[in-house]
Design a protein around this motif. Structure first.
Motif, short mmCIF file in Angstrom:
data_model
loop_
_atom_site.label_atom_id
_atom_site.label_comp_id
_atom_site.label_asym_id
_atom_site.label_seq_id
_atom_site.Cartn_x
_atom_site.Cartn_y
_atom_site.Cartn_z
N ASP A 61 23.78 12.10 -31.28
CA ASP A 61 23.99 13.49 -30.86
C ASP A 61 25.17 13.61 -29.90
O ASP A 61 25.18 14.43 -28.99
CB ASP A 61 22.72 14.06 -30.22
N ARG A 119 28.81 20.42 -33.22
CA ARG A 119 28.16 19.66 -32.17
C ARG A 119 29.17 18.99 -31.23
O ARG A 119 29.00 17.82 -30.86
CB ARG A 119 27.17 18.62 -32.73
N LYS B 3 16.07 21.38 -28.21
CA LYS B 3 16.69 20.80 -29.39
C LYS B 3 17.09 21.91 -30.36
O LYS B 3 16.41 22.92 -30.48
CB LYS B 3 15.70 19.88 -30.08
N HIS B 4 18.17 21.69 -31.07
CA HIS B 4 18.57 22.65 -32.10
C HIS B 4 17.50 22.69 -33.20
O HIS B 4 17.05 21.65 -33.66
CB HIS B 4 19.88 22.21 -32.74
N THR B 6 16.17 22.71 -36.91
CA THR B 6 16.73 22.10 -38.12
C THR B 6 16.23 22.84 -39.35
O THR B 6 15.38 23.73 -39.27
CB THR B 6 16.30 20.63 -38.24
#
Lengths: 335, 335
Positions: A61, A119, B3-4, B6
């Motif tokens: 990440d 990202r 968290k992104h 998904t």
DNA sequence: CATCAAAATGAGAACGTTCTCATTGGAGTG
DNA sequence: CACTCCAATGAGAACGTTCTCATTTTGATG
């Protein structure tokens, strides 16, 4: 073009697991036997293996990429800032993507989305319209280029414009000028107070009368500077010196004065700000207040690197000092 | 920062599989029911889902990123080229990473490695030292900025320098100049023939005698231009006009002539090349041959886009025409 | 020799998306 | 109703690396 060899290929050839290959390529030499390490490096060399950052980034990440958002790379002010950012971040193995907002809010927003989608690890930005909500949703460290106004909780680097204006005006005052015109810029983000207020304060301090007719507001272009100068020189009592909000304005203003028959600096002195490349090549060369463009880039990148390294101390706001560059466009009045 | 979300999260909320979510976000509307598609879009909106390009890139082996390698973004010639590349590629959803070779071979090689490591899709480069082997090992489409010399099998875009030199010299000839000096550049990559040979050919065609003393070789800087001009003006029979290899040289040369008391253009005419920003702001403004910098960038990007789109036709070499920009630094001799 | 502890290495899940091939659902037909 | 066909959807492997925890190896000690 054959497929890139992967660490699976390296592991097979070296007769070890992929975890051991990973340890070797990531420099964990303390926990790998020298003999094993050598076998792995030999296999890497033989296969021409090169790490795939995309795969690593998905796992960790972290992309080691950052975005730099500036108004326009073709504007002579910004290439040096960009260069300062690039040199500093690249020295720490970051890759820099430079984008142009063109002072357009929708465009800037599209770039923010691009940064999120890819990202990227961080952002350095001279904002057009981005607000706190936009920045908060990025979830990455951000450093502001220019004034911290509106962004108190984000690190920022700019130049000490108030000090710079005072210095320019003090210089003209010491040369003997008492009637000093101001071509103030028009900023998209701010009320254009960063040169106006110091100007007014200066006059008060020197006990000079404020004449609003000596203040013209201008876009940041040659043509706008030319137009502003025509206005100033049409006054019943024109100024003996003019301080312009940046060099581009100053150059346009100077060329117009000369075209009208004014001798620079004998009849009229002019000072700009920024010290862009062209300021040194006019005739006469322009006296200007140099902004430390490259240094601004370097400092912004340093701040971002600190954040990327885990620094979570309160936001810092740095205003770098500017420097008076005396050239040929200024002299005592009536010289 | 949470968290992104998904596509697994989206799929769960929408009650479909991740393959269906993938179909929706990739615009495969023809094979997804409208009802299902709406459910997916609603879930995407609710969760604030944004595609992760890193993951997609790993699977597709396409990053939609390209590198632009130029000598130095702070050199006034290059920002516009960069801008042409950026605007064109960004319009096709590519992201551009701009790097500075500084004319240093080792530095350039490091950038080539960075491009490979990051699995960039393409490269546009004004080469310093990179050779055919280096390029072949990239395994991606490459477009050369500048002369195709040495790279016949790669697409290239430059300016028609021979035509430009002829045009400049023709212009001076028509003004009446017969003794014309040449300040030729010194290129790292080439024998500096691109202005010398057209100059010689021109003299032959006009049946003017070739006087090697009128040719000075110079680095591409203000100082070098100044030095070259001192040499020319120290001749027993100085030139009445000078053609300089680029604007920076020309500006340095002009300033030096003026400092030596020469009146420009009355006693000496000067022409540069490139039409950088500062050329319009000198006094007198510099007559120059404008290279189509932005257009060079646009065309290079177009060529790269064609290659990225699968075009495998033979390499093309484009030389864009330059334009004479008449300003104030040239006049008939003895004016 | 056996035992123990620490170092070295391995197995495999995780990251988040795309794509292929298998399966299911729906519509049309007799 | 059953059957057929095609469209829609799903299951899960693939991409290449990193990391965690389990297993193996090695060296020292009694």
């Amino acid at each position: 073009m054959p497929k890139h060899p992967t660490i699976v290929d390296v592991a097979r050839l070296a007769g070890v697991s992929t975890a051991t290959v990973g340890r070797v390529i990531n420099g964990q030499d303390d926990i790998v036997r020298e003999k094993t390490r050598r076998r792995v490096l030999e296999a890497i060399s033989q296969l021409g293996y090169e790490r795939n950052s995309v795969a690593g980034s998905l796992r960790t990440d972290r992309t080691c990429m950052i975005a730099l958002s500036i108004p326009d790379i073709t504007n002579p002010f910004w290439p040096e800032v960009a260069r300062g950012v690039q040199d500093t971040l690249e020295a720490h193995d970051y890759t820099v993507v430079t984008v142009n907002s063109d002072w357009d809010a929708a465009r800037e927003l599209r770039y923010l989305k691009m940064v999120r989608r890819n990202r990227f690890d961080g952002l350095i930005i001279n904002p057009t319209d981005a607000n706190l909500t936009d920045f908060h949703s990025m979830g990455i460290p951000i450093v502001i280029l220019g004034s911290e106004e509106g962004y108190p909780n984000y690190d920022s680097v700019g130049s000490a414009t108030t000090q710079a204006v005072q210095e320019a005006l003090e210089y003209l005052y010491r040369l003997g000028h008492r009637r000093i015109g101001l071509i103030a810029g028009r900023s998209r983000r701010r009320r254009s107070t960063n040169r106006y207020h110091p100007y007014v304060d200066f006059l008060a301090r020197k006990q000079l009368r404020l004449d609003e007719a000596l203040i013209v507001h201008s876009e940041f272009s040659l043509q706008a500077g030319a137009s502003a100068m025509r206005e100033l020189l049409s006054l019943r009592e024109p100024p003996s010196a003019v301080f312009a909000a940046n060099d581009i304005i100053a150059i346009g203003a100077m060329q117009t004065a000369q075209a009208m028959g004014w001798r620079i600096p004998e009849q009229l002195s002019i000072i700009g700000m920024d010290n862009v490349y062209a300021a040194a090549t006019t005739s006469p060369p322009l006296t200007t207040i140099a902004k430390p463009k490259y240094e601004i880039g370097v400092r912004a990148a340093d701040m971002l690197l600190a954040r990327l390294g885990g620094d979570d101390s309160p936001a810092r706001h740095i205003q770098l000092a500017c420097t008076l560059i005396e050239r040929g466009s200024t002299a005592a009045p009536g010289c």
